[in-house]
Design a protein around this motif. Structure first.
Motif, PDB file in Angstrom:
ATOM      1  N   THR A  25      28.058  84.963  74.957  1.00 31.75           N
ATOM      2  CA  THR A  25      27.054  84.541  73.976  1.00 31.75           C
ATOM      3  C   THR A  25      27.098  83.030  73.800  1.00 31.75           C
TER       4      THR A  25
ATOM      5  N   GLU B 103      21.172  89.004  81.755  1.00 30.09           N
ATOM      6  CA  GLU B 103      21.084  88.317  80.468  1.00 30.09           C
ATOM      7  C   GLU B 103      19.784  88.613  79.753  1.00 30.09           C
ATOM      8  N   ASN B 104      19.764  88.286  78.453  1.00 33.33           N
ATOM      9  CA  ASN B 104      18.694  88.729  77.565  1.00 33.33           C
ATOM     10  C   ASN B 104      17.323  88.096  77.820  1.00 33.33           C
ATOM     11  N   SER B 105      17.220  87.112  78.670  1.00 31.69           N
ATOM     12  CA  SER B 105      15.890  86.584  78.967  1.00 31.69           C
ATOM     13  C   SER B 105      15.374  87.086  80.310  1.00 31.69           C
TER      14      SER B 105
END
Length: 163
Positions: free
Chosen positions: A65, A95-97
């Protein structure tokens, strides 16, 4: 309630830290069961990695993070595993994107080397990078470089301390 509690106890960081990793992952054992945090230059952005054994030491999970004031967290997860067919430690990073990366890790004199591989963003654009982690007492230094043409340029150097 009892099955949920049992699951929690079996997956807790304490029991996960006690796992016996497969031999190929042993060089990464110092990371397991701990979170490691560093500050980027300027002191406003932080990077934290939390490591946990999976499946009794067959794999190692790294939840990563990056926090920046006023911005949503950048979150990623890496799973390291022994690729028996290739005879190496491999990883998958997501990853979150929407970006991802696949690569390898090899123990090296005094550290862990992640040879050149590609990060592919959600747009499909690729970036070639390589990384070296050098452990020290209660910390490790992450040194990342990106490729520009035929040259390697520094991306960042960060000291992550055990939390």
């Amino acid at each position: 309630m009892r099955p949920c509690l049992l699951s929690f106890l079996l997956l807790s960081p304490t029991s996960a830290a006690l796992a016996q990793p497969v031999a190929a992952l042993q060089p990464m054992a110092f990371l397991a069961g701990h979170c490691w945090k560093g500050e980027f230059p300027g002191g406003t952005q932080t990077d934290e990695h939390c490591f946990q054994w999976l499946y009794g030491g067959q794999m190692l999970r790294d939840v990563h993070t990056v926090r920046s004031p006023g911005k949503p967290d950048y979150v990623g997860e890496t799973t390291y595993y022994h690729d028996a067919a290739a005879g190496t430690v491999a990883f998958l990073y997501v990853e979150n994107s929407g970006g991802y990366s696949r690569g390898t890790m090899r123990p090296a004199d005094g550290g862990l080397d992640f040879p050149a591989t590609q990060y592919v963003g959600a747009s499909g654009k690729a970036l070639t990078y390589r990384v070296r982690w050098t452990p020290s007492d209660g910390a490790y230094e992450a040194h990342s470089e990106i490729q520009s043409g035929e040259r390697w340029l520094p991306q960042f150097k960060l000291l992550l301390k055990k939390q």
